[in-house]
Design an enzyme around this catalytic site. Sequence first.
Site, PDB file in Angstrom:
ATOM      1  N   HIS A  92      -0.266   7.789 -16.698  1.00 24.84           N
ATOM      2  CA  HIS A  92       0.822   6.899 -16.279  1.00 24.84           C
ATOM      3  C   HIS A  92       1.625   6.546 -17.522  1.00 24.84           C
ATOM      4  CE1 HIS A  92       3.063   3.544 -14.621  1.00 24.84           C
ATOM      5  NE2 HIS A  92       2.697   3.958 -13.419  1.00 24.84           N
ATOM      6  N   CYS A 100       0.799  -1.232   0.000  1.00 25.66           N
ATOM      7  CA  CYS A 100       0.000   0.000   0.000  1.00 25.66           C
ATOM      8  C   CYS A 100       0.825   1.273   0.000  1.00 25.66           C
ATOM      9  CB  CYS A 100      -0.933   0.022   1.212  1.00 25.66           C
ATOM     10  SG  CYS A 100      -1.623  -1.584   1.646  1.00 25.66           S
ATOM     11  N   CYS A 156       1.530   3.783  -3.061  1.00 27.87           N
ATOM     12  CA  CYS A 156       0.544   4.760  -3.534  1.00 27.87           C
ATOM     13  C   CYS A 156       0.100   5.721  -2.430  1.00 27.87           C
ATOM     14  CB  CYS A 156      -0.687   4.043  -4.083  1.00 27.87           C
ATOM     15  SG  CYS A 156      -0.338   3.191  -5.626  1.00 27.87           S
ATOM     16  N   HIS A 157       0.026   5.221  -1.194  1.00 28.30           N
ATOM     17  CA  HIS A 157      -0.562   6.058  -0.134  1.00 28.30           C
ATOM     18  C   HIS A 157       0.487   6.735   0.750  1.00 28.30           C
ATOM     19  CE1 HIS A 157      -4.590   4.519  -1.024  1.00 28.30           C
ATOM     20  NE2 HIS A 157      -4.027   3.336  -1.162  1.00 28.30           N
ATOM     21  N   MET A 171      -7.221   1.602  -7.631  1.00 23.06           N
ATOM     22  CA  MET A 171      -6.948   0.819  -6.422  1.00 23.06           C
ATOM     23  C   MET A 171      -7.064  -0.664  -6.768  1.00 23.06           C
ATOM     24  SD  MET A 171      -6.718   0.534  -3.005  1.00 23.06           S
ATOM     25  CE  MET A 171      -7.069  -0.781  -1.827  1.00 23.06           C
ATOM     26  N   HIS A 176       5.252  11.700 -10.796  1.00 21.73           N
ATOM     27  CA  HIS A 176       5.459  10.252 -10.778  1.00 21.73           C
ATOM     28  C   HIS A 176       6.475   9.833 -11.843  1.00 21.73           C
ATOM     29  CE1 HIS A 176       4.367   6.302  -9.310  1.00 21.73           C
ATOM     30  NE2 HIS A 176       4.230   5.895 -10.556  1.00 21.73           N
TER      31      HIS A 176
HETATM   32 FE1  DHE Z   1       6.395   1.442 -10.876  1.00 25.74          FE
HETATM   33  C1  DHE Z   1       8.537   2.988 -13.085  1.00 25.74           C
HETATM   34  C2  DHE Z   1       6.720   4.015  -8.762  1.00 25.74           C
HETATM   35  C3  DHE Z   1       3.789   0.222  -9.065  1.00 25.74           C
HETATM   36  C4  DHE Z   1       6.555  -1.410 -12.641  1.00 25.74           C
HETATM   37  N1  DHE Z   1       7.426   3.184 -10.933  1.00 25.74           N
HETATM   38  C5  DHE Z   1       8.244   3.648 -11.939  1.00 25.74           C
HETATM   39  C6  DHE Z   1       8.756   4.938 -11.572  1.00 25.74           C
HETATM   40  C7  DHE Z   1       8.245   5.225 -10.342  1.00 25.74           C
HETATM   41  C8  DHE Z   1       7.418   4.123  -9.944  1.00 25.74           C
HETATM   42  C9  DHE Z   1       8.507   6.469  -9.519  1.00 25.74           C
HETATM   43  C10 DHE Z   1       9.672   5.796 -12.411  1.00 25.74           C
HETATM   44  C11 DHE Z   1      11.106   5.409 -12.183  1.00 25.74           C
HETATM   45  C12 DHE Z   1      12.061   6.238 -13.034  1.00 25.74           C
HETATM   46  O1  DHE Z   1      11.800   6.382 -14.238  1.00 25.74           O
HETATM   47  O2  DHE Z   1      13.065   6.711 -12.503  1.00 25.74           O
HETATM   48  N2  DHE Z   1       5.387   2.032  -9.230  1.00 25.74           N
HETATM   49  C13 DHE Z   1       5.701   3.116  -8.503  1.00 25.74           C
HETATM   50  C14 DHE Z   1       4.812   3.234  -7.383  1.00 25.74           C
HETATM   51  O3  DHE Z   1       4.887   4.078  -6.462  1.00 25.74           O
HETATM   52  C15 DHE Z   1       3.729   2.259  -7.574  1.00 25.74           C
HETATM   53  C16 DHE Z   1       2.508   2.991  -8.081  1.00 25.74           C
HETATM   54  C17 DHE Z   1       3.284   1.532  -6.342  1.00 25.74           C
HETATM   55  C18 DHE Z   1       4.368   0.796  -5.626  1.00 25.74           C
HETATM   56  O4  DHE Z   1       4.133   0.401  -4.496  1.00 25.74           O
HETATM   57  O5  DHE Z   1       5.453   0.611  -6.156  1.00 25.74           O
HETATM   58  C19 DHE Z   1       4.336   1.402  -8.682  1.00 25.74           C
HETATM   59  N3  DHE Z   1       5.337  -0.307 -10.861  1.00 25.74           N
HETATM   60  C20 DHE Z   1       4.319  -0.601 -10.049  1.00 25.74           C
HETATM   61  C21 DHE Z   1       3.829  -1.926 -10.276  1.00 25.74           C
HETATM   62  O6  DHE Z   1       2.880  -2.491  -9.664  1.00 25.74           O
HETATM   63  C22 DHE Z   1       4.618  -2.500 -11.380  1.00 25.74           C
HETATM   64  C23 DHE Z   1       3.736  -2.778 -12.595  1.00 25.74           C
HETATM   65  C24 DHE Z   1       5.297  -3.810 -10.993  1.00 25.74           C
HETATM   66  C25 DHE Z   1       6.164  -3.679  -9.795  1.00 25.74           C
HETATM   67  O7  DHE Z   1       7.358  -3.521  -9.997  1.00 25.74           O
HETATM   68  O8  DHE Z   1       5.670  -3.705  -8.690  1.00 25.74           O
HETATM   69  C26 DHE Z   1       5.584  -1.367 -11.660  1.00 25.74           C
HETATM   70  N4  DHE Z   1       7.363   0.901 -12.564  1.00 25.74           N
HETATM   71  C27 DHE Z   1       7.307  -0.350 -13.102  1.00 25.74           C
HETATM   72  C28 DHE Z   1       8.155  -0.371 -14.278  1.00 25.74           C
HETATM   73  C29 DHE Z   1       8.709   0.906 -14.426  1.00 25.74           C
HETATM   74  C30 DHE Z   1       8.207   1.673 -13.321  1.00 25.74           C
HETATM   75  C31 DHE Z   1       8.342  -1.574 -15.183  1.00 25.74           C
HETATM   76  C32 DHE Z   1       9.680   1.385 -15.503  1.00 25.74           C
HETATM   77  C33 DHE Z   1       8.961   1.680 -16.767  1.00 25.74           C
HETATM   78  C34 DHE Z   1       9.909   2.135 -17.840  1.00 25.74           C
HETATM   79  O9  DHE Z   1       9.756   1.658 -18.981  1.00 25.74           O
HETATM   80  O10 DHE Z   1      10.803   2.938 -17.561  1.00 25.74           O
END
Ligand code: DHE
Length: 693
Positions: free
Chosen positions: A526, A195, A198-199, A236, A475
Amino acid sequence: MSKNIFKTLVLLLFVSLFISACASSGADEAAGSAAGNQTAVAALQKGGCTACHVIPGVPGAVGNIGPDLSEMRTVAEEYIQSDAYTGHATTVDEYVRESILEPDIFIVPECPNGPCQPGQMPENLADLITDGELEAIVQYLAALPQGENSQPETEPTPEAEPETPPQGEQMPSGAAPSLTEEEFTRATQIFFDRCAGCHGVLRNGATGPALTPDHTLPMGTALLSSIIFNGKPSGMPDWGKQGILTQEETELMAKFVQNEPPMPPEMSMEKMISSWQVFTPPAERPAEPQTARDWQNYFVVTLRDAGQVAVIDGDTYEVANTVDTGYAVHITRMSASGRYAYVIGRDGKVALVDLWMPQPEKVAEVKVCYDARSVDTSKFTGFEDEYAIVGCYWPPHFVILDGATLEPLKVVSTRSYTFDTGEYHPEPRVASIVASHAKPQWVVNVKETGQVWLVDYSDPKNPTIKMLEAERFLHDGGWAMTWDGEDRVGVSPYFLVAANMQNKVVVVNTEDEKIEAIVDVGIKPHPGRGMNWVHPEYGPVWATSHLGEGLLSVIGVDPENHPEYAWEVVASVELPGTGSLFVKTHPNSRWLWVDFPMSSDEEMQRSVCVLDKDTLELNKCWTVADYGRAVHFEYNKAGTEVWVSVWGNADEPGKTGEIVIYDDATLEEIARIPDLVTPTGKFNVYNTVNDIY
Ligand code: DHE
């Protein structure tokens, strides 16, 4: 309506219950009495029913998660008589009671945001109210729409409720449900794992709403359980329905968030250094690539729940090596030369993988925080492969590291004041970070304070930081490209980043070091890193999909040659589903690829769609697998293949996940790389170094 549809609807329970109330003789007395109404209204509020349903006469009952209960009696009568009805009630009273006590026995077909779902209506409502309150609710709802209950004579004001608690209430209104120490510890861990992203750890809200007791106590355990179990269309996740949280854990979390959040520990430089390990010192590493493989066509693939990355040969599809990294790996970025991959886990551990070794190996690691999402490297001329930077969620800081050894050099807190209201924020988390190609700078996006920090790394121990006022809840994002006709020349000075809860995209001008524009887009943009192409009419454009609605927003990004379109949404293209996380294209491709892993619809979760770059019309959508979620795209170095992850379940042999590879020209499947554990992000070395997306 088909039987199947009926079987999938749970929330209608309430609706049907209400409708039959009039028909039952026992109900009439209480339903008609002011005291009965007052008890019912208070009980409906106490049970959290107001947050999901529209209920005439109940203050605040304007929820749009479950069915509107205004016509309860009529609706219940219809259902009881229909062939599709799967419950046992023969009267409206019985129907309403059954809906509360056995909510899944019959699923009504329509909720405001789509078909109602099993599990949507909490099973534990009856545990939260007394028998007397249950009867009062039954009679109240079953009388609708008679009129008298729509305007109860003694309708309590929201302020009056705590003063007039219904008899036999199990918990004083306003007090947080108590948890044992063991339960609290378990809930803290679940919150952190599922959680906090996001929160926020302190629950002040960002991508998700604030979950501090002032927000959660009025909602109550039943409503919170329902939301945690069923998710919401706005993004959510449906933790219960996905099978990630049990009913018991759902309720535990609903209680936990009504308590004050615990304060996690800080992390000192000393602690970071104590975790720092160099497995192969730079002097012992190869001076040139020691592999016959085309290492620039390696894909570094996140194996999320294995705490590993697989380095996969993009030519042969063989796994060149699997490397242990941090817990729940989030992303990988490359050094400027591409030889090093920096892998960041949610646990704040960064692993350095040397891709020049005979088989890629981890050469160093360090843990610089407890919760992190971003990493990047120094890319400006003269600083190639020199430094790395990790952006943390908790503690809220960034850390500059030596690029070859990961020695922590500098830690900078991001705690400061919100850009607009000037309020101190204890948890401004570092979201995306990108390396400027124009200056020795990193663009550090500070989520909660809405500031973009341009961090000069030419003197990393004494960095200068320019703070730009931008927009809250920054983000993810990516660079706009520069083009010579249809040919991509390189990266432009403009970085576009989503301020997702404000439905905006912020354009950062890294050349002039200012915010160039803030563009209104759809609900919860996103982009991942977004995608760039040249549109026949609008010229160079960049696009993002959205978590909160089925929409692709296309933004003009060429102020020099197409000033009339620059920083405007030039096209809003409807997509067949919500819940998109990533998009991708390539300069050689004619397609735009979009995923939908966070959709509430199982088929959409597994689907990808492609649109035509020129016409922006939907060409084709298809399911990538019969399980899991299709997530994230990456092209191979040549730009001829697209790799899609199937994000499965680590505990389900045969369905843990795989990568499906498509021919980008024909959209035909070429190959599958099976039995990967929860693959998510994939980062092709060449494309990541050169920012091709
Ligand atoms: Fe991510 C990128 C944060 C959930 C997979 N994710 C990012 C970035 C951030 C972020 C800040 C950008 C990084 C950068 O470019 O420097 N992500 C978050 C969260 O806060 C969030 C919403 C909830 C969490 O608890 O993490 C979250 N993200 C997810 C997922 O559920 C995903 C699908 C699978 C996982 O890893 O848990 C996921 N996030 C990704 C991926 C990228 C990403 C694959 C990079 C994408 C790209 O092509 O650059």
